[in-house]
Design a protein around this motif. Structure first.
Motif, mmCIF file in Angstrom:
data_model
loop_
_atom_site.group_PDB
_atom_site.id
_atom_site.type_symbol
_atom_site.label_atom_id
_atom_site.label_comp_id
_atom_site.label_asym_id
_atom_site.label_seq_id
_atom_site.Cartn_x
_atom_site.Cartn_y
_atom_site.Cartn_z
ATOM 1 N N ARG A 135 0.831 -1.196 0.000
ATOM 2 C CA ARG A 135 0.000 0.000 0.000
ATOM 3 C C ARG A 135 0.861 1.239 0.000
ATOM 4 O O ARG A 135 2.039 1.206 0.374
ATOM 5 C CB ARG A 135 -0.933 0.010 1.219
ATOM 6 C CG ARG A 135 -0.208 -0.035 2.567
ATOM 7 C CD ARG A 135 -1.209 -0.088 3.729
ATOM 8 N NE ARG A 135 -2.126 -1.200 3.595
ATOM 9 C CZ ARG A 135 -3.328 -1.256 4.160
ATOM 10 N NH1 ARG A 135 -3.751 -0.260 4.920
ATOM 11 N NH2 ARG A 135 -4.102 -2.296 3.997
ATOM 12 N N GLY A 156 -9.206 -5.037 -4.546
ATOM 13 C CA GLY A 156 -9.309 -6.254 -3.758
ATOM 14 C C GLY A 156 -8.460 -6.299 -2.509
ATOM 15 O O GLY A 156 -8.630 -7.204 -1.685
ATOM 16 N N ALA A 157 -7.554 -5.345 -2.325
ATOM 17 C CA ALA A 157 -6.680 -5.356 -1.146
ATOM 18 C C ALA A 157 -7.473 -4.976 0.099
ATOM 19 O O ALA A 157 -8.402 -4.166 0.060
ATOM 20 C CB ALA A 157 -5.518 -4.393 -1.341
ATOM 21 N N ALA A 158 -7.076 -5.558 1.237
ATOM 22 C CA ALA A 158 -7.745 -5.284 2.507
ATOM 23 C C ALA A 158 -7.345 -3.906 3.022
ATOM 24 O O ALA A 158 -6.165 -3.549 3.026
ATOM 25 C CB ALA A 158 -7.393 -6.359 3.524
ATOM 26 N N PRO A 161 -6.070 -4.747 7.654
ATOM 27 C CA PRO A 161 -5.615 -6.134 7.717
ATOM 28 C C PRO A 161 -5.491 -6.685 9.125
ATOM 29 O O PRO A 161 -5.202 -7.862 9.308
ATOM 30 C CB PRO A 161 -4.247 -6.078 7.029
ATOM 31 C CG PRO A 161 -3.772 -4.672 7.231
ATOM 32 C CD PRO A 161 -5.004 -3.820 7.215
ATOM 33 N N ARG A 177 -15.260 -1.674 -0.858
ATOM 34 C CA ARG A 177 -16.199 -2.782 -0.705
ATOM 35 C C ARG A 177 -16.408 -3.071 0.777
ATOM 36 O O ARG A 177 -15.451 -3.244 1.526
ATOM 37 C CB ARG A 177 -15.654 -4.036 -1.387
ATOM 38 C CG ARG A 177 -15.604 -3.970 -2.890
ATOM 39 C CD ARG A 177 -15.056 -5.275 -3.428
ATOM 40 N NE ARG A 177 -14.803 -5.221 -4.857
ATOM 41 C CZ ARG A 177 -14.034 -6.088 -5.509
ATOM 42 N NH1 ARG A 177 -13.435 -7.068 -4.832
ATOM 43 N NH2 ARG A 177 -13.858 -5.982 -6.803
ATOM 44 N N ASP A 198 -13.760 -7.798 5.607
ATOM 45 C CA ASP A 198 -14.551 -7.581 4.396
ATOM 46 C C ASP A 198 -14.413 -6.175 3.836
ATOM 47 O O ASP A 198 -15.010 -5.854 2.806
ATOM 48 C CB ASP A 198 -16.025 -7.887 4.667
ATOM 49 C CG ASP A 198 -16.617 -7.029 5.790
ATOM 50 O OD1 ASP A 198 -15.826 -6.449 6.571
ATOM 51 O OD2 ASP A 198 -17.854 -6.955 5.873
ATOM 52 N N ARG A 200 -12.535 -3.908 1.658
ATOM 53 C CA ARG A 200 -11.521 -4.058 0.616
ATOM 54 C C ARG A 200 -11.708 -3.003 -0.465
ATOM 55 O O ARG A 200 -12.804 -2.442 -0.622
ATOM 56 C CB ARG A 200 -11.585 -5.459 -0.010
ATOM 57 C CG ARG A 200 -11.230 -6.556 0.988
ATOM 58 C CD ARG A 200 -11.209 -7.938 0.383
ATOM 59 N NE ARG A 200 -10.742 -8.913 1.372
ATOM 60 C CZ ARG A 200 -9.465 -9.220 1.579
ATOM 61 N NH1 ARG A 200 -8.528 -8.643 0.824
ATOM 62 N NH2 ARG A 200 -9.120 -10.088 2.519
#
Length: 238
Positions: A135, A156-158, A161, A177, A198, A200
């Motif tokens: 990131r 799609g990356a968290a 984390p 998301r 969830d 992301r």
């Protein structure tokens, strides 16, 4: 006034929920994201300055945090175009204005009494960004358990984390998301402590303001029960 005042539950405001209302000052309107209090409140807001609008000089007994989203925001310390982050500590005062108009994210009365750092960061300057752990991060402020950054992650990356004690997110670009929803730019999300696997980045990636740490419902400041001695001592609502 209470707006999204239950800090033990998630709070979400998307652009579809934005309800612009006039502030007490002509030419300045706002969307209340969260608020605890009446005119002098612990508050998070979107604030829009029309061209050639201003506020009288006023104090911020609990501090003020600003991220300029559009246009140019100004006060006695300078002119701050989109992408600038400002942090004015408890007890500071200024006279804000905008010649061309501006949209800002504002947080009032949310600073620790001993957080006395004046912060000015140009997030548009690549030198203020670092890369690591998949990131890009523009560090904005650190105090106690509070961490404030701009974060850029790929699709799609968290976003979170690991466990957080609390989090506040404002989507700047791309999408976030959250479960089966994708939150667009200018969405604001506040979360209590927990794990949020969830959360992301959407298909276009994500750039977001991210604050982590204990997100407290109110900050008590000295002199709140007093009557302002002059307009310069008054904290104008946003």
């Amino acid at each position: 006034m209470l707006v999204n005042a239950d800090f033990d539950r998630p709070a979400l405001v998307t652009p579809d929920d934005h309800r612009w209302t006039p502030s007490p000052q002509r030419g300045v309107s706002r969307v209340m994201l969260d608020r605890v209090g009446a005119e002098q409140a612990r508050a998070t807001s979107l604030v829009r300055y029309d061209r050639a609008s201003d506020f009288p000089s006023h104090a911020h007994p609990g501090g003020e945090e600003i991220l300029v989203l559009e246009g140019t925001f100004s006060d006695e310390t300078g002119d701050y175009p989109a992408g600038c982050y400002l942090r004015n500590p408890p007890g500071s005062a200024h006279r804000p204005r905008s010649a061309e108009g501006a949209l800002i994210l504002v947080k009032l009365r949310q600073m620790a009494p001993d957080d006395a750092t004046i912060v000015r960061v140009n997030t548009q300057d690549p030198a203020n960004w670092t890369q690591g752990d998949g990131r890009s991060v523009c560090a904005l402020h650190r105090h106690g358990d509070e961490t404030v950054d701009l974060i850029e992650i790929t699709a799609g990356a968290a976003l979170l984390p690991r466990h957080v004690d609390g989090a506040e997110i404002f989507v700047l670009r791309g999408g976030l998301r959250w479960g089966d929803r994708t939150l667009p730019p200018q969405s604001w999300l506040r979360l209590p402590g927990g794990e949020y696997a969830d959360l992301r980045a959407g298909d276009e990636g994500l750039v977001a303001y991210l604050k982590t740490g204990v997100i407290a419902p109110i900050v008590s400041t000295a002199g709140e029960r007093g009557v302002p001695a002059s307009p310069a001592d008054k904290e104008y609502p946003t």
